[in-house]
Design an enzyme around this catalytic site. Structure first.
Site, PDB file in Angstrom:
ATOM      1  N   GLN A   1       0.831  -1.195   0.000  1.00  0.00           N
ATOM      2  CA  GLN A   1       0.000   0.000   0.000  1.00  0.00           C
ATOM      3  C   GLN A   1       0.870   1.251   0.000  1.00  0.00           C
ATOM      4  O   GLN A   1       1.946   1.264   0.593  1.00  0.00           O
ATOM      5  CB  GLN A   1      -0.888  -0.065   1.246  1.00  0.00           C
ATOM      6  CG  GLN A   1      -1.709   1.149   1.529  1.00  0.00           C
ATOM      7  CD  GLN A   1      -1.160   1.934   2.702  1.00  0.00           C
ATOM      8  OE1 GLN A   1      -0.882   1.383   3.758  1.00  0.00           O
ATOM      9  NE2 GLN A   1      -0.993   3.232   2.521  1.00  0.00           N
ATOM     10  N   CYS A   2       0.396   2.286  -0.697  1.00  0.00           N
ATOM     11  CA  CYS A   2       1.062   3.589  -0.694  1.00  0.00           C
ATOM     12  C   CYS A   2      -0.008   4.671  -0.743  1.00  0.00           C
ATOM     13  O   CYS A   2      -1.137   4.447  -0.321  1.00  0.00           O
ATOM     14  CB  CYS A   2       2.055   3.704  -1.850  1.00  0.00           C
ATOM     15  SG  CYS A   2       1.289   3.733  -3.487  1.00  0.00           S
ATOM     16  N   ARG A   3       0.327   5.822  -1.273  1.00  0.00           N
ATOM     17  CA  ARG A   3      -0.632   6.927  -1.340  1.00  0.00           C
ATOM     18  C   ARG A   3      -1.722   6.656  -2.372  1.00  0.00           C
ATOM     19  O   ARG A   3      -2.904   6.756  -2.076  1.00  0.00           O
ATOM     20  CB  ARG A   3       0.099   8.228  -1.679  1.00  0.00           C
ATOM     21  CG  ARG A   3      -0.817   9.428  -1.815  1.00  0.00           C
ATOM     22  CD  ARG A   3      -0.019  10.701  -2.118  1.00  0.00           C
ATOM     23  NE  ARG A   3      -0.898  11.846  -2.254  1.00  0.00           N
ATOM     24  CZ  ARG A   3      -1.410  12.251  -3.408  1.00  0.00           C
ATOM     25  NH1 ARG A   3      -1.139  11.611  -4.533  1.00  0.00           N
ATOM     26  NH2 ARG A   3      -2.197  13.309  -3.451  1.00  0.00           N
TER      27      ARG A   3
ATOM     28  N   GLY B   1      -1.289   3.990  -5.072  1.00  0.00           N
ATOM     29  CA  GLY B   1      -1.179   2.679  -5.703  1.00  0.00           C
ATOM     30  C   GLY B   1      -0.012   2.552  -6.653  1.00  0.00           C
ATOM     31  O   GLY B   1       0.313   1.457  -7.091  1.00  0.00           O
TER      32      GLY B   1
ATOM     33  N   ILE C   1      -3.953   4.774  -0.032  1.00  0.00           N
ATOM     34  CA  ILE C   1      -4.579   5.377   1.149  1.00  0.00           C
ATOM     35  C   ILE C   1      -5.578   6.466   0.757  1.00  0.00           C
ATOM     36  O   ILE C   1      -6.516   6.754   1.507  1.00  0.00           O
ATOM     37  CB  ILE C   1      -3.516   5.884   2.152  1.00  0.00           C
ATOM     38  CG1 ILE C   1      -4.130   5.996   3.549  1.00  0.00           C
ATOM     39  CG2 ILE C   1      -2.881   7.183   1.675  1.00  0.00           C
ATOM     40  CD1 ILE C   1      -3.122   6.088   4.670  1.00  0.00           C
TER      41      ILE C   1
END
Length: 104
Positions: free
Chosen positions: A61-63, A65, A90
């Site tokens: 997971q990141c900001r 994708g 996120i």
């Protein structure tokens, strides 16, 4: 590349499924907002690969994708086959489940 939606992630959390969530953003981003994943920044992921489970599903997971997709690709080159990218990152989580979450 396999992906999961934020709805699928929420289901896994709510049903206490056995999986690993890894947040590949930088520590300052993680401190601002997170969904309780383990923080292993993308830049150090290959060095820290031993922290990534091989025997259960792993959701990266990141900001948004993009970085987590890069993380999946890096680890797949090391032989990982149990990886999933969180679609929308996120930002999607905040939009769907936590509108008060601080995002950037």
């Amino acid at each position: 590349m396999k992906e999961v939606t934020v709805q699928e992630l929420k289901h896994k959390i709510d049903h206490q499924e056995d999986f690993q969530l890894i947040d590949v953003r930088e520590p300052f981003e993680y401190e601002m907002s997170n969904i309780d994943g383990e923080n292993i920044p993308l830049a150090g992921l290959v060095v820290e690969a031993s922290k990534v489970s091989k025997d259960k599903p792993v959701i990266m997971q990141c900001r948004s994708g993009a970085r987590s997709a890069a993380a999946v690709m890096q680890l797949e080159q090391l032989g990982y086959t149990n990886l999933y990218n969180l679609k929308g990152g996120i930002l999607a989580w905040a939009a769907e489940y936590d509108p008060d979450m601080q995002v950037y």
